[in-house]
Enzyme design. Structure first.
Site, mmCIF file in Angstrom:
data_model
loop_
_atom_site.group_PDB
_atom_site.id
_atom_site.type_symbol
_atom_site.label_atom_id
_atom_site.label_comp_id
_atom_site.label_asym_id
_atom_site.label_seq_id
_atom_site.Cartn_x
_atom_site.Cartn_y
_atom_site.Cartn_z
ATOM 1 C CG HIS A 2 19.415 -39.360 -29.471
ATOM 2 N ND1 HIS A 2 20.437 -39.723 -30.303
ATOM 3 C CD2 HIS A 2 19.288 -40.366 -28.576
ATOM 4 C CE1 HIS A 2 20.925 -40.893 -29.925
ATOM 5 N NE2 HIS A 2 20.231 -41.315 -28.888
ATOM 6 C CE LYS A 18 23.910 -44.731 -32.282
ATOM 7 N NZ LYS A 18 24.341 -44.778 -30.893
#
Ligand code: MSP
Length: 468
Positions: free
Chosen positions: A22, A294
């Site tokens: 991001h 993740k």
């Protein structure tokens, strides 16, 4: 005359804190926004979050919160991360913002009235991780090809957008706008897939309610990608912002090219709205050569990224290490190497040596022969063409030239006033060009070197010992 420049990032799913992926797009958008501000353009830089959809609803449920509460709690984490990274956006949009919801509703009605939306039954698969529909043949062993998780089998009433009708208009649009899909290497793949044919797209879901209701059938909520893509447009429907549409560039990661290069212009053509100028897809980062994940703990969040060598070094590394359209591998070692070798040894040293010399000696205005070696035109072209790595490489070659100049002119002995002037002016120019990339350090350099009495300042980039 000042031009307008409108740049966007994807709106991120606020289901977890932001990570390096991001940060990458957001930093690149910030660099472009700053670059256009230097040019004197009127800039609008939009980022935000994609709050609706099943993925968020599920994550909220898991956390025992309502989706609204869940996203409200995560938004500050995004805003904070961008603040820490010195991201100067103009608006942070959320798809739950009232003005956005209103625009989506209006567009849905318009497209429906036009006859481009019809009711049917969707039968197929859905991956909530992707928020995308798949056919059986897209799946690998029944699993989503991206997330490798089992895709959900659906059979439900749904409204469809007549995407198939837009195959020809899209192909015509790509032809007339050859730079729309960027970089070039991504273009053919998309065009080939469009040529194979487009199936109508389910644009509503009826079995959950976390979304914008269809204005013509409130039992359905709008498909999250239809909702999300329109954020770029709805942000320009505010008073004073109208001139910014169409967007000059949507920066995105390569995984979401299809949504942006096919669905998005099709929706816009249907709604009678101008299409954006360009969609630029960047590559993906791996972390120590492994896919960022993740669930497996292979992830670098923004705080970790900054803690390695500071904000400017992180910004510099991400844009310097890899061409913007290519994949790259992130490692702490590689970041520290560039921090030490380029920012500390080259830039930092030049600043330190020249400021120390000027503090003790005089300078005298002269014609700046040194500055002629800076390839400003080429650097400008590189940045305008999203070749940030090449622009930085050229700027740093000039820093090398400056360091050699100090050496060759034997400044420690001669203390040549004119040479010191050339160096001072060159450093100011370097700081200008680096400002979009490393704003904090560039501002310090500019302040230091435009002062009446230039002084040897603090060390800008402290060398870091690499411990694996
Ligand atoms: N919500 C959608 C976007 C809607 S835009 C109208 C979405 N959100 S996301 O949070 O999943 O991801 C956003 C961006 O992060 C994508 O552009 C994606 O490419 C990028 N990245 C995620 N992991 C990445 C890397 N490992 N490397 C580089 N970028 C990556 O998709």
């Amino acid at each position: 005359m000042a031009k307008k420049f409108y740049v966007t990032t994807p709106i991120y799913y606020p289901n977890d804190i932001p990570h390096i992926g991001h940060a990458y797009t957001t930093i690149a958008a910030d660099i472009l926004a700053r670059w256009h501000k230097i040019k004197g353009d009127e800039v609008f830089f939009l980022t935000g979050t994609d709050d609706h959809g099943k993925k968020i609803a599920q994550a909220a449920e898991k956390a025992g919160k309502t989706p609204k509460r869940f996203t409200d709690d995560l938004i500050p984490k995004f805003k904070n991360a961008w603040k820490k990274l010195n991201i100067e956006y103009d608006r942070f949009i959320r798809t739950t913002d009232k003005d956005h919801e209103k625009i989506v509703s209006e567009v849905l009605q318009k497209v429906y009235d036009k006859g481009d939306i019809y009711k049917g039954v969707y039968e197929g698969f859905y991956c909530t991780g992707c928020e995308a529909y798949y056919t059986e043949k897209d799946l690998v062993d029944g699993k989503c090809p991206v997330h490798k998780t089992k895709a959900e089998k659906l059979k439900e009433e749904s409204y469809f957008f007549k995407l198939s009708k837009y195959q020809k208009p899209l192909l015509k649009f790509y032809k007339e706008n050859p730079d729309f899909i960027s970089p070039k290497k991504r273009k053919q793949e998309i065009i080939n897939r469009v040529k194979e044919g487009l199936r109508d797209l389910s644009i509503s879901r009826a079995n959950f309610d976390w979304g914008i209701p269809l204005p013509f059938d409130k039992k359905h909520v709008c498909y999250v990608w239809f909702d999300a893509l329109f954020n770029y447009y709805s942000a320009t429907r505010q008073k004073g912002k109208e001139k910014f549409w169409p967007a000059d560039v949507h920066l995105i990661g390569k995984d979401i090219s299809w949504f942006h290069c096919v669905y998005w212009p099709a929706f816009l053509i249907s709604a009678g709205i101008k299409c954006p100028e360009k969609v630029f897809s960047h590559g993906w980062w791996t972390f120590d050569k492994e896919k960022i994940s993740k669930s497996r703990g292979r992830v670098i969040n923004v705080d970790e990224l900054i803690s390695i060598a500071g904000v400017d070094s992180a910004r510099y590394f991400l844009l310097r290490a890899t061409p913007f359209g290519d994949d790259g591998d992130f490692s702490k070692e590689a970041l520290i190497k560039r921090h030490n070798g380029e920012l500390a040894n080259k830039l930092g040293n030049l600043i330190l040596r020249v400021s120390a010399l000027i503090e003790k000696n005089r300078i005298e205005k002269t014609e700046n022969k040194l500055l002629r070696k800076l390839k400003v035109k080429q650097i400008t072209e590189f940045i305008d063409n999203y070749q940030f790595d090449k622009a930085l490489s050229d700027i740093f070659s000039f820093i090398d030239v400056c360091n050699e100049y100090v050496q060759n002119k034997k400044l420690w002995e001669t203390k040549d006033k004119k040479v010191l002037f050339e160096l001072k002016e060159s450093i100011l120019k370097i700081a200008d060009l680096l400002w979009p990339f490393i704003p904090e350090s560039s501002e310090k350099i500019k302040k230091q070197f435009s002062a009446k009495k230039i002084k040897k300042g603090e060390i800008l980039f402290k060398k870091i010992k690499w411990k694996p």
